[in-house]
Design a protein around this motif. Structure first.
Motif, PDB file in Angstrom:
ATOM      1  N   ALA A  85     113.606  61.475  53.423  1.00  0.00           N
ATOM      2  CA  ALA A  85     113.876  60.038  53.568  1.00  0.00           C
ATOM      3  C   ALA A  85     115.364  59.796  53.810  1.00  0.00           C
ATOM      4  N   LYS A  86     116.210  60.510  53.073  1.00  0.00           N
ATOM      5  CA  LYS A  86     117.669  60.338  53.259  1.00  0.00           C
ATOM      6  C   LYS A  86     118.082  60.773  54.665  1.00  0.00           C
ATOM      7  N   LYS A  87     117.463  61.850  55.145  1.00  0.00           N
ATOM      8  CA  LYS A  87     117.795  62.349  56.495  1.00  0.00           C
ATOM      9  C   LYS A  87     117.339  61.345  57.550  1.00  0.00           C
ATOM     10  N   ALA A 128     103.159  62.670  48.306  1.00  0.00           N
ATOM     11  CA  ALA A 128     103.071  63.881  49.139  1.00  0.00           C
ATOM     12  C   ALA A 128     102.742  63.503  50.584  1.00  0.00           C
ATOM     13  N   ALA A 129     101.831  62.551  50.742  1.00  0.00           N
ATOM     14  CA  ALA A 129     101.495  62.088  52.094  1.00  0.00           C
ATOM     15  C   ALA A 129     102.726  61.472  52.762  1.00  0.00           C
ATOM     16  N   ALA A 151     108.383  63.676  57.654  1.00  0.00           N
ATOM     17  CA  ALA A 151     108.670  64.820  58.535  1.00  0.00           C
ATOM     18  C   ALA A 151     108.159  64.536  59.953  1.00  0.00           C
ATOM     19  N   GLU A 152     106.983  63.935  60.037  1.00  0.00           N
ATOM     20  CA  GLU A 152     106.419  63.620  61.363  1.00  0.00           C
ATOM     21  C   GLU A 152     107.281  62.578  62.081  1.00  0.00           C
ATOM     22  N   HIS A 153     107.765  61.603  61.318  1.00  0.00           N
ATOM     23  CA  HIS A 153     108.549  60.541  61.974  1.00  0.00           C
ATOM     24  C   HIS A 153     109.910  61.064  62.436  1.00  0.00           C
ATOM     25  N   SER A 165      98.366  60.056  59.539  1.00  0.00           N
ATOM     26  CA  SER A 165      98.007  61.263  60.303  1.00  0.00           C
ATOM     27  C   SER A 165      96.974  62.090  59.532  1.00  0.00           C
ATOM     28  N   PRO A 166      96.216  62.930  60.236  1.00  0.00           N
ATOM     29  CA  PRO A 166      95.226  63.777  59.547  1.00  0.00           C
ATOM     30  C   PRO A 166      95.846  64.645  58.452  1.00  0.00           C
ATOM     31  N   LEU A 167      96.999  65.223  58.746  1.00  0.00           N
ATOM     32  CA  LEU A 167      97.630  66.110  57.766  1.00  0.00           C
ATOM     33  C   LEU A 167      98.081  65.326  56.523  1.00  0.00           C
ATOM     34  N   ALA A 168      98.673  64.172  56.753  1.00  0.00           N
ATOM     35  CA  ALA A 168      99.099  63.336  55.620  1.00  0.00           C
ATOM     36  C   ALA A 168      97.878  62.837  54.842  1.00  0.00           C
TER      37      ALA A 168
END
Ligand code: DSN
Length: 425
Positions: free
Chosen positions: A75-77, A265-266, A272-274, A33-36
């Motif tokens: 990732a755990k969530k 960081a990406a 979060a996006e997924h 994604s652009p933000l990542a």
């Protein structure tokens, strides 16, 4: 030397231009994604961090630690697991780290054969060989394109491996871990699932749920159906604390020094996006792959496993032997701006002249294509592979189709400067 640098910039610019006019269909790639993507050019790229947050060998990691802690929690969530490690710098590095953690020289490992679609990590010349493990392959049912469960039970009981590995690079259908669970428990081995290809689908809840079916640990790269950076991940419900400690030290100091903080960081952004978009995205990826399989089949191209709806994932395996084979077919596709790879089918023995082509729907889906567009894509592929129309002619129609699909979907787009900077692909 400035002209040399200019030359390199020019080639990268040409690549961007070419891919902006192409249909990317390699099953192991995706668009971040652009933000990542913005994270990849941040100062994190220039820094070092070794160890774990709060227990570093370098200073300057105050914010790096916060990012790593948050990415690990995300990732755990997302994967509903007790343990996550966002430090592996690729899927293969994650695999070597896991082999270091769970096995030692001379131990036995069971896995799918390379010719049946396994990843090169399992080869003698790959990670398994480097670690000195003794390989045993699962009997494979080529009609079903999956492990033969009854025969695999016998293999597991006979070999009694230290590690049972599941996962493939031509990953059409879920691995039968649940069906083998009793046998795996009887053997008492560590159960490892290489989920690189299907990680995004698993996270989206649309493929299989290995950690609930009996796997202890999943490794993956994070840039295939999971649309993140070129990086790796380990997620697990470890058997015990010892396994957790060994998994952690397998990655560091085992197989990484610095862990590419910009990519981590990406990865945090992509996780979060997924969490927000992954279920819808995964659902559409699978629908598109199945629609593409059907549309190709209707146009006279052999797609494996018609009797099972062609695929339950993002990937399709095409048998194009009668049309000149996978090497010719994938070259003609590239000449027409459709990017795919030749691939061995189970009967093949020569990697450079295989019968097959592998296709993935994840990137076209990321750009907003739906089932109806898959018919258009199938028609273009048929004109190239079956009709052998001049590639320059088909290329114009590929470019025309691609014009409407240049915005990355299923991510946090609007409102961030990175969106404008990177929105064209
Ligand atoms: N070899 C890559 C692929 O499946 O294309 C994965 O590492």
């Amino acid at each position: 030397m400035r002209s040399e640098a200019n030359y390199i910039v020019e080639q990268v610019d040409k690549h961007h231009d070419w891919f902006g006019k192409s249909l990317p269909m390699i099953a192991s790639e995706n668009l971040i994604s652009p933000l990542a993507r913005e994270m990849l050019v941040s100062d994190f790229h220039d820094r070092y961090a070794e160890g774990l947050p709060g227990d570093r060998y370098y200073h300057g990691n105050i914010y790096v630690d916060k990012v790593e802690i948050r990415a690990t929690e995300l990732a755990k969530k997302l994967f509903k697991c007790e343990y996550a490690d966002t430090r592996p710098i690729s899927g293969t590095v994650a695999n070597i780290g896991i082999l270091k953690a769970l096995g030692k020289h001379g131990d036995s490992i069971t896995h799918t054969a390379l010719s049946d679609g396994a990843h090169i990590s399992t080869a003698k010349f790959g990670a398994v060989g480097i670690r000195g493990l003794v390989s045993h392959t699962y009997p494979f049912d080529t009609h079903e394109m999956n492990i033969n469960v009854d025969a695999a039970k016998r293999t597991l009981l006979e070999v009694k491996p230290k590690i049972a590995l599941f996962g493939r690079s031509v990953f059409l259908f879920p691995a039968p871990i649940a069906e083998l669970r009793d046998t795996l428990e009887e053997v008492g081995c560590a159960v490892w699932y290489d989920g690189a290809h299907v990680l995004g689908l698993i996270a989206g809840g649309k493929f299989q749920d290995p950690l609930r079916e009996g796997a202890h640990v999943i490794s993956g790269s994070t840039h295939k159906t999971f649309p993140g950076p070129q990086h790796g991940i380990v997620i697990a419900n470890p058997k015990d604390d010892k396994m957790a400690r060994r998994l952690s030290s397998g990655i560091f100091p085992g197989v990484t020094s610095n862990h590419h903080l910009h990519a981590m960081a990406a990865l945090g952004i992509s996780l979060a996006e997924h969490i927000e978009f992954g279920a819808d995205y995964s659902d559409q990826i699978i629908r598109n792959a199945q629609a593409l399989g059907q549309a190709l089949h209707e146009r006279g191209i052999k797609v494996l496993c018609e009797h099972k709806g062609f695929t339950a994932s993002h990937a399709l395996a095409l048998d194009v032997e009668e049309h000149g084979g996978g090497a010719l077919g994938s070259q003609l596709l590239e000449d027409s701006n459709i990017i795919a790879n030749m691939n061995m089918l189970p009967r093949d023995t020569k990697p450079r002249s295989p019968s097959g082509i592998r296709l993935g729907s994840q990137e076209l889906t990321r750009l907003g294509m739906k089932e109806s567009h898959m018919s258009e894509v199938a028609e273009l592929i048929k004109r190239i592979i079956v009709d052998k129309e001049p590639t320059e002619k088909v290329k114009l129609d590929v470019i025309n189709l691609k014009k409407d699909f240049s915005t990355i979907q299923y991510c946090f787009n609007e409102g961030h400067p990175a969106y404008e900077r990177f929105k064209l692909v």
